[in-house]
Scaffold this motif. Structure first.
Motif, PDB file in Angstrom:
ATOM      1  N   GLY A  87     -14.984  82.743  14.989  1.00 22.69           N
ATOM      2  CA  GLY A  87     -14.671  83.374  13.717  1.00 22.69           C
ATOM      3  C   GLY A  87     -14.222  84.817  13.860  1.00 22.69           C
ATOM      4  O   GLY A  87     -13.240  85.238  13.240  1.00 22.69           O
ATOM      5  N   ALA A  90     -10.702  84.761  15.356  1.00 16.00           N
ATOM      6  CA  ALA A  90      -9.700  84.255  14.414  1.00 16.00           C
ATOM      7  C   ALA A  90      -9.431  85.254  13.295  1.00 16.00           C
ATOM      8  O   ALA A  90      -8.270  85.513  12.942  1.00 16.00           O
ATOM      9  N   ILE A  91     -10.486  85.827  12.738  1.00 17.10           N
ATOM     10  CA  ILE A  91     -10.319  86.768  11.632  1.00 17.10           C
ATOM     11  C   ILE A  91      -9.680  88.066  12.119  1.00 17.10           C
ATOM     12  O   ILE A  91      -8.862  88.677  11.413  1.00 17.10           O
ATOM     13  N   ASP A  94      -6.087  87.240  12.435  1.00 15.99           N
ATOM     14  CA  ASP A  94      -5.557  87.081  11.080  1.00 15.99           C
ATOM     15  C   ASP A  94      -5.294  88.444  10.454  1.00 15.99           C
ATOM     16  O   ASP A  94      -4.294  88.650   9.760  1.00 15.99           O
ATOM     17  N   TYR A 118      -9.931  84.186   4.046  1.00 14.45           N
ATOM     18  CA  TYR A 118     -11.182  83.824   4.698  1.00 14.45           C
ATOM     19  C   TYR A 118     -11.616  82.392   4.395  1.00 14.45           C
ATOM     20  O   TYR A 118     -12.163  81.726   5.263  1.00 14.45           O
ATOM     21  N   TYR A 120      -9.845  79.737   4.199  1.00 18.39           N
ATOM     22  CA  TYR A 120      -9.152  78.870   5.153  1.00 18.39           C
ATOM     23  C   TYR A 120      -9.725  79.074   6.551  1.00 18.39           C
ATOM     24  O   TYR A 120     -10.018  78.112   7.261  1.00 18.39           O
ATOM     25  N   ASP A 121      -9.880  80.336   6.947  1.00 17.34           N
ATOM     26  CA  ASP A 121     -10.409  80.637   8.277  1.00 17.34           C
ATOM     27  C   ASP A 121     -11.763  79.968   8.493  1.00 17.34           C
ATOM     28  O   ASP A 121     -12.022  79.380   9.547  1.00 17.34           O
ATOM     29  N   VAL A 125     -10.814  76.071   9.643  1.00 13.85           N
ATOM     30  CA  VAL A 125     -10.663  76.350  11.079  1.00 13.85           C
ATOM     31  C   VAL A 125     -12.020  76.441  11.777  1.00 13.85           C
ATOM     32  O   VAL A 125     -12.322  75.650  12.678  1.00 13.85           O
ATOM     33  N   ILE A 126     -12.841  77.382  11.383  1.00 17.00           N
ATOM     34  CA  ILE A 126     -14.060  77.692  12.135  1.00 17.00           C
ATOM     35  C   ILE A 126     -15.079  76.554  12.082  1.00 17.00           C
ATOM     36  O   ILE A 126     -15.590  76.117  13.128  1.00 17.00           O
ATOM     37  N   GLU A 159      -1.783  74.053   7.969  1.00 14.81           N
ATOM     38  CA  GLU A 159      -0.961  75.217   7.621  1.00 14.81           C
ATOM     39  C   GLU A 159       0.216  74.844   6.714  1.00 14.81           C
ATOM     40  O   GLU A 159       0.441  75.513   5.693  1.00 14.81           O
ATOM     41  N   SER A 178       0.979  78.841  16.176  1.00 12.88           N
ATOM     42  CA  SER A 178      -0.464  78.774  15.915  1.00 12.88           C
ATOM     43  C   SER A 178      -1.164  77.779  16.835  1.00 12.88           C
ATOM     44  O   SER A 178      -2.330  77.983  17.191  1.00 12.88           O
ATOM     45  N   TYR A 182      -4.933  78.482  18.395  1.00 10.67           N
ATOM     46  CA  TYR A 182      -6.142  77.766  17.968  1.00 10.67           C
ATOM     47  C   TYR A 182      -6.848  77.159  19.182  1.00 10.67           C
ATOM     48  O   TYR A 182      -8.069  77.260  19.336  1.00 10.67           O
TER      49      TYR A 182
END
Length: 201
Positions: A87, A90-91, A94, A118, A120-121, A125-126, A159, A178, A182
């Motif tokens: 996280g 990724a953030i 981002d 956030y 979506y993140d 994702v997370i 996405e 991406s 990832y």
């Protein structure tokens, strides 16, 4: 020759410092205040309580609840540590991409958080990466394949779907960029957790 190179570098640094000094801190703060005022107005008029805003709100809450129900409580610290490493990375990325205007978020959950997506993140994702880690982390080969499949899904399904909804907009970015990011973050976090665990065994 050396003196000319040093002189040229010194001249460029001097020009750069003059540009920096041309803008005062107060001017910067005034510009930021104007930006945030415009952003809040845009958010109230175009985002707040729309169906897209509600979608982001659900995305912020439901995946976390599902994760809590399904997480292996005996490995809670390990799984959470993996998610935190993923996280933060990724953030952080981002934030760079959003602030560099490589992509933007026309729909935001709140105008007071940057980057804006956030939900979506975290939700898309997370948490899925945490679930993959929980199930496949015992075998690097299986984890490698599972995270690759998840990365493909995120880059080429999730996405584009967010783009279709108008929640996410690429400016110079492309979905294909991406995919390896990832995947690489997942593998990197796996390696970090395994290294940490080796110190306690």
């Amino acid at each position: 020759m050396l003196f000319s190179i040093v002189g040229a570098i010194g001249s460029q640094l001097n020009d750069y410092m003059m540009i920096l000094n041309a803008i005062s801190l107060q001017e910067l703060l005034d510009a930021e205040a104007k930006y945030h005022k415009v952003l809040r107005t845009y958010w109230y008029e175009n985002n707040f309580l729309t169906y897209k805003w509600w979608f982001l709100l659900v995305l912020s809450v439901v995946p976390a609840i599902v994760w809590w129900i399904r997480v292996d409580k005996t490995r809670l610290i390990e799984n959470t540590a993996f998610g935190l490493f993923y996280g933060v990375t990724a953030i952080f990325l981002d934030s760079i991409g959003s602030n560099a205007m490589v992509w933007t978020y026309p729909v935001r959950l709140t105008p007071f958080i940057n980057p804006q997506l956030y939900p979506y993140d975290v939700g898309v994702v997370i948490i899925p990466f945490m679930m993959v880690y929980q199930k496949f982390s015992f075998s690097f080969k299986k984890f490698f394949i599972a995270t690759g499949v998840l990365s493909l899904f995120l880059a080429f399904v999730a996405e584009p779907f967010m783009v279709y909804l108008g929640i996410y907009k690429e400016i110079t970015w492309k979905h294909i960029y991406s995919f390896p990011i990832y995947w690489l973050i997942g593998l990197m976090c796996w390696a970090i957790i395994k290294k940490f665990k080796s110190y306690t065994s």
